[in-house]
Design a protein around this motif. Sequence first.
Motif, PDB file in Angstrom:
ATOM      1  N   LEU A 193       8.445   2.547  -4.223  1.00 46.23           N
ATOM      2  CA  LEU A 193       7.378   3.068  -5.085  1.00 46.23           C
ATOM      3  C   LEU A 193       6.145   2.169  -5.058  1.00 46.23           C
ATOM      4  CD1 LEU A 193       9.518   4.161  -8.151  1.00 46.23           C
ATOM      5  CD2 LEU A 193       8.344   5.675  -6.549  1.00 46.23           C
ATOM      6  N   ASN A 194       6.361   0.870  -5.110  1.00 45.70           N
ATOM      7  CA  ASN A 194       5.242  -0.072  -5.149  1.00 45.70           C
ATOM      8  C   ASN A 194       4.475  -0.172  -3.839  1.00 45.70           C
ATOM      9  OD1 ASN A 194       5.411  -0.895  -7.833  1.00 45.70           O
ATOM     10  ND2 ASN A 194       6.977  -2.402  -7.364  1.00 45.70           N
ATOM     11  N   HIS A 195       5.111   0.160  -2.749  1.00 48.13           N
ATOM     12  CA  HIS A 195       4.455  -0.007  -1.453  1.00 48.13           C
ATOM     13  C   HIS A 195       4.257   1.324  -0.726  1.00 48.13           C
ATOM     14  CE1 HIS A 195       4.625  -4.342  -1.900  1.00 48.13           C
ATOM     15  NE2 HIS A 195       5.873  -4.189  -2.333  1.00 48.13           N
ATOM     16  N   CYS A 196       5.347   1.946  -0.344  1.00 39.47           N
ATOM     17  CA  CYS A 196       5.264   3.161   0.481  1.00 39.47           C
ATOM     18  C   CYS A 196       4.572   4.310  -0.250  1.00 39.47           C
ATOM     19  CB  CYS A 196       6.660   3.590   0.930  1.00 39.47           C
ATOM     20  SG  CYS A 196       7.542   2.333   1.876  1.00 39.47           S
ATOM     21  N   VAL A 197       4.996   4.564  -1.480  1.00 36.76           N
ATOM     22  CA  VAL A 197       4.419   5.686  -2.234  1.00 36.76           C
ATOM     23  C   VAL A 197       2.966   5.389  -2.591  1.00 36.76           C
ATOM     24  CG1 VAL A 197       4.595   7.082  -4.328  1.00 36.76           C
ATOM     25  CG2 VAL A 197       6.669   6.448  -3.072  1.00 36.76           C
ATOM     26  N   LYS A 198       2.710   4.182  -3.032  1.00 37.41           N
ATOM     27  CA  LYS A 198       1.346   3.797  -3.376  1.00 37.41           C
ATOM     28  C   LYS A 198       0.422   3.945  -2.163  1.00 37.41           C
ATOM     29  CE  LYS A 198       0.671   0.152  -5.993  1.00 37.41           C
ATOM     30  NZ  LYS A 198       0.547  -1.274  -6.399  1.00 37.41           N
ATOM     31  N   ASP A 199       0.856   3.455  -1.005  1.00 37.87           N
ATOM     32  CA  ASP A 199       0.058   3.586   0.215  1.00 37.87           C
ATOM     33  C   ASP A 199      -0.164   5.043   0.600  1.00 37.87           C
ATOM     34  OD1 ASP A 199      -0.107   0.831   0.400  1.00 37.87           O
ATOM     35  OD2 ASP A 199       1.421   0.661   1.969  1.00 37.87           O
ATOM     36  N   ALA A 200       0.868   5.854   0.442  1.00 38.06           N
ATOM     37  CA  ALA A 200       0.747   7.269   0.782  1.00 38.06           C
ATOM     38  C   ALA A 200      -0.304   7.947  -0.094  1.00 38.06           C
ATOM     39  CB  ALA A 200       2.098   7.972   0.648  1.00 38.06           C
ATOM     40  N   PHE A 201      -0.313   7.641  -1.377  1.00 36.40           N
ATOM     41  CA  PHE A 201      -1.317   8.234  -2.258  1.00 36.40           C
ATOM     42  C   PHE A 201      -2.727   7.761  -1.916  1.00 36.40           C
ATOM     43  CE2 PHE A 201       2.095   9.650  -5.057  1.00 36.40           C
ATOM     44  CZ  PHE A 201       1.606  10.900  -5.410  1.00 36.40           C
ATOM     45  N   MET A 202      -2.837   6.516  -1.513  1.00 36.67           N
ATOM     46  CA  MET A 202      -4.156   6.004  -1.124  1.00 36.67           C
ATOM     47  C   MET A 202      -4.673   6.680   0.138  1.00 36.67           C
ATOM     48  SD  MET A 202      -3.673   1.989  -2.077  1.00 36.67           S
ATOM     49  CE  MET A 202      -5.380   1.530  -1.804  1.00 36.67           C
ATOM     50  N   ASN A 203      -3.740   7.221   0.942  1.00 39.08           N
ATOM     51  CA  ASN A 203      -4.105   7.922   2.176  1.00 39.08           C
ATOM     52  C   ASN A 203      -3.965   9.435   2.036  1.00 39.08           C
ATOM     53  OD1 ASN A 203      -4.713   5.609   3.834  1.00 39.08           O
ATOM     54  ND2 ASN A 203      -2.526   5.148   3.749  1.00 39.08           N
ATOM     55  N   ASN A 204      -3.936   9.928   0.803  1.00 40.95           N
ATOM     56  CA  ASN A 204      -3.857  11.362   0.506  1.00 40.95           C
ATOM     57  C   ASN A 204      -2.645  12.056   1.119  1.00 40.95           C
ATOM     58  OD1 ASN A 204      -6.236  11.360  -1.061  1.00 40.95           O
ATOM     59  ND2 ASN A 204      -7.477  11.450   0.802  1.00 40.95           N
ATOM     60  N   SER A 205      -1.539  11.345   1.200  1.00 40.84           N
ATOM     61  CA  SER A 205      -0.315  11.974   1.709  1.00 40.84           C
ATOM     62  C   SER A 205       0.885  11.651   0.814  1.00 40.84           C
ATOM     63  CB  SER A 205      -0.053  11.518   3.146  1.00 40.84           C
ATOM     64  OG  SER A 205       0.115  10.109   3.202  1.00 40.84           O
ATOM     65  N   GLY A 206       0.646  11.593  -0.479  1.00 41.00           N
ATOM     66  CA  GLY A 206       1.685  11.198  -1.419  1.00 41.00           C
ATOM     67  C   GLY A 206       2.693  12.268  -1.761  1.00 41.00           C
ATOM     68  N   ASP A 207       2.365  13.535  -1.557  1.00 42.32           N
ATOM     69  CA  ASP A 207       3.272  14.619  -1.953  1.00 42.32           C
ATOM     70  C   ASP A 207       4.640  14.516  -1.291  1.00 42.32           C
ATOM     71  OD1 ASP A 207       1.347  15.629  -3.618  1.00 42.32           O
ATOM     72  OD2 ASP A 207       0.691  17.179  -2.208  1.00 42.32           O
ATOM     73  N   LYS A 208       4.656  14.195  -0.004  1.00 40.07           N
ATOM     74  CA  LYS A 208       5.925  14.079   0.714  1.00 40.07           C
ATOM     75  C   LYS A 208       6.755  12.935   0.142  1.00 40.07           C
ATOM     76  CE  LYS A 208       7.999  13.355   5.215  1.00 40.07           C
ATOM     77  NZ  LYS A 208       7.831  12.868   6.563  1.00 40.07           N
ATOM     78  N   LYS A 209       6.110  11.836  -0.174  1.00 42.56           N
ATOM     79  CA  LYS A 209       6.827  10.687  -0.737  1.00 42.56           C
ATOM     80  C   LYS A 209       7.399  11.016  -2.112  1.00 42.56           C
ATOM     81  CE  LYS A 209       6.013   7.911   2.675  1.00 42.56           C
ATOM     82  NZ  LYS A 209       7.061   7.577   3.608  1.00 42.56           N
ATOM     83  N   VAL A 210       6.654  11.747  -2.909  1.00 42.86           N
ATOM     84  CA  VAL A 210       7.144  12.153  -4.223  1.00 42.86           C
ATOM     85  C   VAL A 210       8.371  13.045  -4.061  1.00 42.86           C
ATOM     86  CG1 VAL A 210       6.626  13.515  -6.295  1.00 42.86           C
ATOM     87  CG2 VAL A 210       4.938  11.886  -5.407  1.00 42.86           C
ATOM     88  N   ASP A 211       8.336  13.966  -3.117  1.00 43.61           N
ATOM     89  CA  ASP A 211       9.482  14.834  -2.860  1.00 43.61           C
ATOM     90  C   ASP A 211      10.715  14.015  -2.454  1.00 43.61           C
ATOM     91  OD1 ASP A 211       8.008  17.101  -3.464  1.00 43.61           O
ATOM     92  OD2 ASP A 211       7.577  17.583  -1.365  1.00 43.61           O
ATOM     93  N   GLU A 212      10.501  12.991  -1.627  1.00 47.80           N
ATOM     94  CA  GLU A 212      11.611  12.131  -1.216  1.00 47.80           C
ATOM     95  C   GLU A 212      12.235  11.428  -2.430  1.00 47.80           C
ATOM     96  OE1 GLU A 212      10.072  10.756   3.234  1.00 47.80           O
ATOM     97  OE2 GLU A 212       9.745   9.428   1.524  1.00 47.80           O
ATOM     98  N   VAL A 213      11.384  10.925  -3.315  1.00 47.05           N
ATOM     99  CA  VAL A 213      11.880  10.230  -4.502  1.00 47.05           C
ATOM    100  C   VAL A 213      12.622  11.198  -5.417  1.00 47.05           C
ATOM    101  CG1 VAL A 213      11.202   8.975  -6.584  1.00 47.05           C
ATOM    102  CG2 VAL A 213      10.145   8.403  -4.393  1.00 47.05           C
ATOM    103  N   ILE A 214      12.090  12.385  -5.593  1.00 50.71           N
ATOM    104  CA  ILE A 214      12.757  13.393  -6.430  1.00 50.71           C
ATOM    105  C   ILE A 214      14.118  13.753  -5.846  1.00 50.71           C
ATOM    106  CG2 ILE A 214      12.639  15.790  -7.274  1.00 50.71           C
ATOM    107  CD1 ILE A 214      10.786  13.824  -8.755  1.00 50.71           C
ATOM    108  N   ASP A 215      14.194  13.935  -4.532  1.00 53.73           N
ATOM    109  CA  ASP A 215      15.479  14.236  -3.890  1.00 53.73           C
ATOM    110  C   ASP A 215      16.491  13.115  -4.128  1.00 53.73           C
ATOM    111  OD1 ASP A 215      14.527  16.649  -2.937  1.00 53.73           O
ATOM    112  OD2 ASP A 215      14.141  15.899  -0.910  1.00 53.73           O
TER     113      ASP A 215
END
Length: 88
Positions: A58-80
């Motif tokens: 969450l602190n690295h991968c998800v944060k970076d994904a949101f900064m690059n406008n690609s956070g939705d996939k990471k959120v789905d992974e965390v929810i799964d």
Amino acid sequence: MNEERKKALQALKTSKGQIEGIIKMIEEGRYCIDISNQIAASQSLLKKANLLILKQHLNHCVKDAFMNNSGDKKVDEVIDLLSKLLKD
């Protein structure tokens, strides 16, 4: 390796030692409750390691994904993952 990963690795190594000890306890025919207590302690360490890895994610991968406008996939992974963890 960041701090969360170091702590997770240590928890996993400790759990590995516990599991080896549990196997030996079973082979020696030790008291069932003692074995079960050791299994519970090992499960606790595995959960701790998993939470540390998730925190790092969450602190690295998800944060970076949101900064690059690609956070939705990471959120789905965390929810799964959370849905799997909550089934236990």
